[in-house]
Design a protein around this motif. Sequence first.
Motif, PDB file in Angstrom:
ATOM      1  N   ASP A   1      -9.448   9.414   7.652  1.00 47.14           N
ATOM      2  CA  ASP A   1      -8.174   9.585   6.966  1.00 47.14           C
ATOM      3  C   ASP A   1      -7.078   8.799   7.644  1.00 47.14           C
ATOM      4  O   ASP A   1      -6.243   8.166   7.002  1.00 47.14           O
ATOM      5  CB  ASP A   1      -7.814  11.075   6.921  1.00 47.14           C
ATOM      6  CG  ASP A   1      -6.616  11.330   6.023  1.00 47.14           C
ATOM      7  OD1 ASP A   1      -5.592  11.816   6.530  1.00 47.14           O
ATOM      8  OD2 ASP A   1      -6.712  11.031   4.828  1.00 47.14           O
TER       9      ASP A   1
ATOM     10  N   ARG B   1      -4.930   5.251   5.992  1.00 49.46           N
ATOM     11  CA  ARG B   1      -3.509   5.115   5.718  1.00 49.46           C
ATOM     12  C   ARG B   1      -2.972   3.779   6.214  1.00 49.46           C
ATOM     13  O   ARG B   1      -3.565   3.124   7.060  1.00 49.46           O
ATOM     14  CB  ARG B   1      -2.736   6.266   6.383  1.00 49.46           C
ATOM     15  CG  ARG B   1      -3.183   7.659   5.973  1.00 49.46           C
ATOM     16  CD  ARG B   1      -3.174   7.847   4.477  1.00 49.46           C
ATOM     17  NE  ARG B   1      -3.558   9.178   4.081  1.00 49.46           N
ATOM     18  CZ  ARG B   1      -3.809   9.539   2.830  1.00 49.46           C
ATOM     19  NH1 ARG B   1      -3.731   8.631   1.870  1.00 49.46           N
ATOM     20  NH2 ARG B   1      -4.160  10.771   2.528  1.00 49.46           N
TER      21      ARG B   1
ATOM     22  N   ILE C   1       4.198   5.288  -5.500  1.00 52.36           N
ATOM     23  CA  ILE C   1       3.041   5.251  -4.606  1.00 52.36           C
ATOM     24  C   ILE C   1       3.433   5.746  -3.221  1.00 52.36           C
ATOM     25  O   ILE C   1       2.695   6.503  -2.584  1.00 52.36           O
ATOM     26  CB  ILE C   1       2.464   3.819  -4.522  1.00 52.36           C
ATOM     27  CG1 ILE C   1       1.828   3.421  -5.857  1.00 52.36           C
ATOM     28  CG2 ILE C   1       1.431   3.716  -3.407  1.00 52.36           C
ATOM     29  CD1 ILE C   1       1.360   1.986  -5.903  1.00 52.36           C
ATOM     30  N   SER C   2       4.602   5.333  -2.751  1.00 56.33           N
ATOM     31  CA  SER C   2       5.065   5.732  -1.419  1.00 56.33           C
ATOM     32  C   SER C   2       5.232   7.245  -1.320  1.00 56.33           C
ATOM     33  O   SER C   2       4.931   7.847  -0.288  1.00 56.33           O
ATOM     34  CB  SER C   2       6.388   5.033  -1.101  1.00 56.33           C
ATOM     35  OG  SER C   2       6.832   5.359   0.187  1.00 56.33           O
TER      36      SER C   2
ATOM     37  N   ASN D   1       3.565   9.488  -3.126  1.00 56.00           N
ATOM     38  CA  ASN D   1       2.264  10.145  -3.245  1.00 56.00           C
ATOM     39  C   ASN D   1       1.322   9.857  -2.094  1.00 56.00           C
ATOM     40  O   ASN D   1       0.390  10.622  -1.839  1.00 56.00           O
ATOM     41  CB  ASN D   1       1.595   9.731  -4.558  1.00 56.00           C
ATOM     42  CG  ASN D   1       2.352  10.220  -5.773  1.00 56.00           C
ATOM     43  OD1 ASN D   1       3.157  11.153  -5.688  1.00 56.00           O
ATOM     44  ND2 ASN D   1       2.116   9.604  -6.924  1.00 56.00           N
ATOM     45  N   GLU D   2       1.537   8.752  -1.403  1.00 52.88           N
ATOM     46  CA  GLU D   2       0.631   8.320  -0.334  1.00 52.88           C
ATOM     47  C   GLU D   2       1.419   8.112   0.964  1.00 52.88           C
ATOM     48  O   GLU D   2       2.622   7.919   0.945  1.00 52.88           O
ATOM     49  CB  GLU D   2      -0.066   7.010  -0.719  1.00 52.88           C
ATOM     50  CG  GLU D   2      -0.783   7.045  -2.059  1.00 52.88           C
ATOM     51  CD  GLU D   2      -2.008   7.948  -2.045  1.00 52.88           C
ATOM     52  OE1 GLU D   2      -2.544   8.208  -0.948  1.00 52.88           O
ATOM     53  OE2 GLU D   2      -2.430   8.377  -3.136  1.00 52.88           O
ATOM     54  N   ASP D   3       0.708   8.139   2.048  1.00 55.71           N
ATOM     55  CA  ASP D   3       1.340   7.928   3.351  1.00 55.71           C
ATOM     56  C   ASP D   3       1.480   6.436   3.614  1.00 55.71           C
ATOM     57  O   ASP D   3       0.802   5.871   4.466  1.00 55.71           O
ATOM     58  CB  ASP D   3       0.505   8.604   4.444  1.00 55.71           C
ATOM     59  CG  ASP D   3       1.201   8.586   5.793  1.00 55.71           C
ATOM     60  OD1 ASP D   3       2.408   8.291   5.825  1.00 55.71           O
ATOM     61  OD2 ASP D   3       0.529   8.862   6.800  1.00 55.71           O
ATOM     62  N   CYS D   4       2.363   5.797   2.835  1.00 57.02           N
ATOM     63  CA  CYS D   4       2.505   4.342   2.937  1.00 57.02           C
ATOM     64  C   CYS D   4       3.948   3.967   2.610  1.00 57.02           C
ATOM     65  O   CYS D   4       4.454   4.290   1.522  1.00 57.02           O
ATOM     66  CB  CYS D   4       1.543   3.662   1.966  1.00 57.02           C
ATOM     67  SG  CYS D   4       1.171   1.955   2.368  1.00 57.02           S
TER      68      CYS D   4
ATOM     69  N   TYR E   1      -7.190  -0.575   2.068  1.00 58.42           N
ATOM     70  CA  TYR E   1      -6.522   0.634   1.616  1.00 58.42           C
ATOM     71  C   TYR E   1      -5.556   0.332   0.475  1.00 58.42           C
ATOM     72  O   TYR E   1      -5.531   1.025  -0.551  1.00 58.42           O
ATOM     73  CB  TYR E   1      -5.783   1.284   2.781  1.00 58.42           C
ATOM     74  CG  TYR E   1      -5.020   2.535   2.394  1.00 58.42           C
ATOM     75  CD1 TYR E   1      -5.669   3.609   1.792  1.00 58.42           C
ATOM     76  CD2 TYR E   1      -3.656   2.633   2.616  1.00 58.42           C
ATOM     77  CE1 TYR E   1      -4.973   4.747   1.429  1.00 58.42           C
ATOM     78  CE2 TYR E   1      -2.961   3.771   2.260  1.00 58.42           C
ATOM     79  CZ  TYR E   1      -3.627   4.826   1.661  1.00 58.42           C
ATOM     80  OH  TYR E   1      -2.940   5.947   1.294  1.00 58.42           O
TER      81      TYR E   1
ATOM     82  N   LEU F   1      -5.495   1.567  -3.391  1.00 58.60           N
ATOM     83  CA  LEU F   1      -4.311   2.218  -3.961  1.00 58.60           C
ATOM     84  C   LEU F   1      -3.930   1.600  -5.304  1.00 58.60           C
ATOM     85  O   LEU F   1      -3.658   2.302  -6.282  1.00 58.60           O
ATOM     86  CB  LEU F   1      -3.127   2.096  -2.999  1.00 58.60           C
ATOM     87  CG  LEU F   1      -2.939   3.135  -1.906  1.00 58.60           C
ATOM     88  CD1 LEU F   1      -1.646   2.869  -1.158  1.00 58.60           C
ATOM     89  CD2 LEU F   1      -2.929   4.540  -2.486  1.00 58.60           C
TER      90      LEU F   1
END
Length: 272
Positions: free
Chosen positions: A22, A26, A60-61, A63-66, A238, A242
């Motif tokens: 995980d 990321r 996206i940012s 919803n995701e760790d990005c 990754y 995405l």
Amino acid sequence: MLTIRLGVYFLLFGLSIVLAQDVVARCSRPVNVAFSQSGMQVAVRGNLITGVYPEVLKRISINEDCQFNFSVVPRARQELMFKNGQTDLLIPAIRTKRRDENGVFVRLVYSRPALISIHSEWPKISTMKELLNVNSTRVVIVRGYDYGDEYVEILKELKKQERLIYEADPVSAARTLKSGAAEYALMLPCILFGEIKNDVRVSDLLARLHYDVISEIPWMESGVYVSRRSLSNADRNYLKALFENTANSALVWKYFQNYYAPEVLNLGLRPH
């Protein structure tokens, strides 16, 4: 007792692997994105960067760790920065062989440019031959835009005829049309429409736009390039995953529908 201990050991070991995967999955650092003004696909109003693709990345940012860091540059500069590994994404972008050398492509929509004019008296054009034969007219394009081999071939022939005008951004192209310095613009309809709608200097052109599709220019894949040069393999893989998930979710098309009326979308865009 030994069996219990072994069971706990393997459970913890398996959990550690999942957690490690995980962490690797990321983004290891903020992702740098250089945007250029592109109608309502990318709209810049002072310090505010909005539009279809910035909004997609913001979603996206969340919803995701990005994290994505945005900047704004002219289109030609955006292309050069991506080629040199100075920015991590090229978005939006038509897929071309040249760009494939610098990034991994993920399709988000299909698109096709059109020949756009503001005077109904100009001849209706549907082929490259017809365009090249109307040698009394000039065509304005935005420097750095690339719509594939057929588009490049048309530009080469127009340049030979000294009928090609380059501008740095879409609103400058719109102003060139308005001034009469060019009779046609060649680009995605949604780009020019968005610029004209949002800029008071050219907004009076909105009801006067005419569109012709050149048959030699096909529908093309449009989406995002993920850099081969600036990103680690883990980050690149990754981000690719995405954007593939984003494309499959139809999120991009939903944002296009938020920003554009159906009649504008139908002129030069199709969903994934």
